[in-house]
Design an enzyme around this catalytic site. Structure first.
Site, short mmCIF file in Angstrom:
data_model
loop_
_atom_site.label_atom_id
_atom_site.label_comp_id
_atom_site.label_asym_id
_atom_site.label_seq_id
_atom_site.Cartn_x
_atom_site.Cartn_y
_atom_site.Cartn_z
N HIS A 1 9.17 4.42 6.81
CA HIS A 1 8.00 4.07 6.00
C HIS A 1 7.71 5.22 5.05
CE1 HIS A 1 3.92 3.15 4.76
NE2 HIS A 1 4.20 1.90 5.09
N GLU B 1 8.69 -0.98 -1.08
CA GLU B 1 7.28 -0.60 -1.27
C GLU B 1 7.18 0.57 -2.25
OE1 GLU B 1 4.80 -1.67 2.65
OE2 GLU B 1 5.32 0.43 2.47
O1 G3P Z 1 3.22 -0.69 5.32
C1 G3P Z 1 2.36 -1.32 4.44
C2 G3P Z 1 2.02 -0.51 3.30
O2 G3P Z 1 2.47 0.76 3.15
C3 G3P Z 1 1.24 -1.07 2.21
O3 G3P Z 1 -0.05 -0.62 2.39
O4 G3P Z 1 -2.46 -0.74 2.19
O5 G3P Z 1 -1.02 -1.13 0.18
O6 G3P Z 1 -1.10 -2.84 1.97
P1 G3P Z 1 -1.23 -1.37 1.64
#
Ligand code: G3P
Length: 224
Positions: free
Chosen positions: A95, A143
């Site tokens: 992550h 991400e």
């Molecule tokens: O693992 C999920 C993540 O990093 C995204 O976070 O708060 O933007 O949904 P968020």
């Protein structure tokens, strides 16, 4: 594949709103919403709550991180086998808030597979997604770090990164599932992610920090 797409993966991170009893309540909300609406929701409880939450809900729980070690003298580390004994079905790996080196990501994917656990490897761009796809995890979760926790959804702010990652990963191995995450907080974000070719989303703050977590979750799945 026990985790059927489209998949909603809720990462509880280390928020107060998802710690201890709050975490169990949130996991139970996810369980009810999944059952009542026939959608796949998976939770990643806080590490210290894994056994407690795994024992008390029927939806799959994943670890947020596992260390690349065997059992033994490793103070404060979490081995894959100890994580499995807590009742998890798999783990996030790499992550953005818990980065790992490529060799350890490789080792963990293999180790989890040997234990019949699912691997979801997070990546930050298309190039790292391609590199990780070569390691054959079960899922790649793209991400962009700059959008995490902003409420600005990756599927609307950077659709080309999402579709580019889907194409790159599937061209390496079409069996690898692709998730996207960062800023996902409503049904439109989830719908766009699926329309861009993903198998679901990975999110945190949009639900964990919502005033009404159940409402936020219902909105999230409303266009699936
Ligand atoms: O693992 C999920 C993540 O990093 C995204 O976070 O708060 O933007 O949904 P968020």
């Amino acid at each position: 594949m026990p985790l059927k797409p489209p998949l909603i993966v809720l990462n509880m991170k280390s928020y107060q709103e998802s710690s201890g009893e709050n975490g169990l309540n949130l996991a139970k909300i996810c369980e009810e919403v999944a059952r009542e609406n026939g959608v796949s929701i998976v939770v990643c409880p806080q590490q210290v709550d894994l056994t407690y939450i795994c024992k008390n809900v029927t939806i799959p729980c994943l670890a947020q991180h596992i260390d690349p070690i065997e059992s033994g003298g490793y103070t404060g580390w979490i081995s894959p086998i100890s994580a499995k004994n807590s009742g998890i079905k798999g783990s996030l790996i790499n992550h953005s808030e818990h980065r790992m080196i490529l060799a350890d990501i490789d080792l963990l994917i293999r180790r989890l597979r040997s234990l019949d656990l699912i691997s979801i490897v997070c990546t930050n761009n298309e190039a790292t997604s391609r590199a990780v796809a070569e390691l054959r995890p079960d899922f790649v979760a793209i991400e962009p770090p700059e959008l995490i926790g902003t409420g600005v959804s990756v599927s609307s702010a950077q659709p080309e990164v999402v579709s580019g990652t889907v194409n790159s990963v599937k061209s390496i191995d079409s069996d690898i599932k692709v998730l996207c995450g960062a800023g996902i907080s409503n049904g439109i974000d989830v719908r766009s992610a699926i329309d861009l070719g993903t198998d679901g989303v990975l999110l945190a703050s949009g639900v964990v920090k919502a005033k009404d977590q159940r409402e936020a979750l219902l909105d999230l799945i409303s266009l699936i």
